[in-house]
Enzyme design. Structure first.
Site, PDB file in Angstrom:
ATOM      1  CB  CYS A 111     -11.259  -9.887 -25.527  1.00  0.00           C
ATOM      2  SG  CYS A 111     -12.575 -10.277 -24.343  1.00  0.00           S
ATOM      3  CE  LYS A 128     -18.458  -7.935 -26.892  1.00  0.00           C
ATOM      4  NZ  LYS A 128     -17.116  -8.540 -26.870  1.00  0.00           N
ATOM      5  CE  LYS A 150     -19.168  -7.491 -30.882  1.00  0.00           C
ATOM      6  NZ  LYS A 150     -18.087  -8.205 -30.300  1.00  0.00           N
ATOM      7  CB  SER A 159     -20.531 -13.178 -36.447  1.00  0.00           C
ATOM      8  OG  SER A 159     -21.076 -13.324 -35.148  1.00  0.00           O
ATOM      9  CE1 TYR A 211     -16.222 -11.080 -38.797  1.00  0.00           C
ATOM     10  CE2 TYR A 211     -18.358 -10.175 -38.166  1.00  0.00           C
ATOM     11  CZ  TYR A 211     -17.118 -10.670 -37.821  1.00  0.00           C
ATOM     12  OH  TYR A 211     -16.767 -10.742 -36.503  1.00  0.00           O
TER      13      TYR A 211
HETATM   14  C1  PBG Z   1     -14.521 -10.901 -27.866  1.00  0.00           C
HETATM   15  C2  PBG Z   1     -15.357 -10.514 -29.011  1.00  0.00           C
HETATM   16  C3  PBG Z   1     -16.592 -11.057 -29.440  1.00  0.00           C
HETATM   17  C4  PBG Z   1     -16.913 -10.403 -30.633  1.00  0.00           C
HETATM   18  C5  PBG Z   1     -15.901  -9.488 -30.883  1.00  0.00           C
HETATM   19  N1  PBG Z   1     -14.965  -9.559 -29.860  1.00  0.00           N
HETATM   20  C6  PBG Z   1     -17.394 -12.160 -28.896  1.00  0.00           C
HETATM   21  C7  PBG Z   1     -18.164 -12.018 -27.667  1.00  0.00           C
HETATM   22  O1  PBG Z   1     -18.126 -11.016 -26.959  1.00  0.00           O
HETATM   23  O2  PBG Z   1     -18.818 -12.986 -27.354  1.00  0.00           O
HETATM   24  C8  PBG Z   1     -18.131 -10.664 -31.483  1.00  0.00           C
HETATM   25  C9  PBG Z   1     -17.990 -10.311 -32.917  1.00  0.00           C
HETATM   26  C10 PBG Z   1     -19.043 -10.825 -33.814  1.00  0.00           C
HETATM   27  O3  PBG Z   1     -20.032 -11.475 -33.428  1.00  0.00           O
HETATM   28  O4  PBG Z   1     -18.884 -10.590 -35.016  1.00  0.00           O
HETATM   29  N2  PBG Z   1     -14.983 -10.533 -26.617  1.00  0.00           N
END
Ligand code: PBG
Length: 326
Positions: free
Chosen positions: A117, A199, A252, A278, A317
């Protein structure tokens, strides 16, 4: 009262494990690892207790710690030394992920997945090249097709560094196809793609954006990540990724989207991954800190539930802690 059918017969200690429908193993889990080019010592991530950003020099040691718990796979996220409008440190040969992956591949036997990304690498924090004037005008957004070329370069540079699998997470239309073509063209036909297929534009990513320093400087991600209101659209998104050659299909976040995990499981024969993000981690920790939840129990129950819904693998995690307790 007719009680011929008594489910409790199968709940004695002797038989309960025999009739358990869902198993959780360390080999199902993928541990996120944060490598930070701006630090020369480990920095704790406050909102994600137990996790830290490590300098490139410590990446292999960090991954060795993960391996000791029995977890076999990691996903690497990078915090670059500098950022610019196109995220050029995402595809630099000496970029933070590329250097870390080279070391980890040389010094450990972990299965190495990389997040592909641009949001951690662009100075505006969006997952691709943005339209001119986007900072002032919220209707302007990421330029899809120009972003594809950068994602392709990033994925190829990760494979060149030794990544075993790449995981594009930008929700750019066509990202899987572009990356597949790039990898094949560079001789990496054997490197699989785990697509962040469905996502969502989720508020549960909050702590990650602190951890990886990837929050958008303006606006939000609603023009490329999915609307949390949409379930059927997840199948459409996933189908497109399958057509473009995705090997593993990811949903996700995980817990608030178990209906989507279950739908993707039923619709496709590919392995399904779920990302226990997270915010899902942080909220259990916060409640446990107050003595309101038993952390080990709720972490285990969360992961079992994600598997029960249909996930084969889980990015989490909790990977190390749960693997150690299994
Ligand atoms: C990058 C990415 C993100 C996450 C994983 N890859 C952040 C986003 O899209 O804002 C989030 C992972 C998490 O919250 O544990 N695009």
């Amino acid at each position: 009262m007719d009680l011929t059918d008594r489910p409790r017969r199968l709940r004695t200690d002797g038989v309960r494990p025999l009739v358990s429908e869902t198993d959780l193993a360390a080999s199902d889990l993928i541990a996120p690892v944060f490598v930070d080019a701006t630090t020369d010592e480990r920095v704790a991530i406050e909102s994600m207790p137990g996790h830290e950003r490590v300098p490139v020099e410590e990446a292999a040691a960090r991954v060795a710690e993960v391996r000791e718990t029995g977890v076999e796979a990691i996903i690497v996220f990078g915090i670059p030394e500098s950022k610019d409008a196109v995220g050029s440190r995402a595809y630099a040969e000496d970029g933070v992920v590329q250097r870390a992956v080279r070391d980890v591949a040389a010094e450990t036997d972990a299965y190495v997945i990389t997040d592909v990304c641009l949001c951690e690498y662009t100075d505006h924090g969006h997952c691709g090249v943005v339209e001119e004037g986007a900072a002032e005008d919220p209707t302007l957004t990421v330029r899809n097709d120009e972003t594809l070329e950068l994602l392709e370069r990033t994925a190829v540079s990760h494979a060149e560094a030794g990544a075993d699998m790449v995981a594009p997470s930008s929700m750019t239309d066509g990202m899987v196809g572009a990356i597949r073509e790039g990898l094949d063209g560079a001789g990496f036909e054997g490197v699989p793609i785990m697509s962040y297929a469905a996502k969502y534009e989720s508020a549960f990513y909050g702590p990650f954006r602190d951890a990886a320093d990837g929050a958008p400087a303006f606006g939000d991600r609603r023009h490329y990540q999915m609307n949390p209101a949409n379930g059927r659209e997840a199948l459409r998104e996933t189908r497109l990724d399958v057509e473009q050659g995705a090997d593993v299909l990811m949903v996700k976040p995980a817990l608030p989207y178990l209906d989507v995990v279950s739908a993707v499981r039923r619709e496709f024969d590919h392995p399904v991954a779920a990302y226990n993000v997270s915010g899902e981690y942080a909220m259990l920790h916060a409640a446990a800190d107050r003595g309101w939840l038993d952390l080990e129990a709720v972490a285990h129950e969360s992961l079992v539930s994600i598997k029960r819904a249909g996930a084969d693998l889980i990015l989490t995690y909790f990977a190390e802690d749960v693997a150690e307790s299994l």
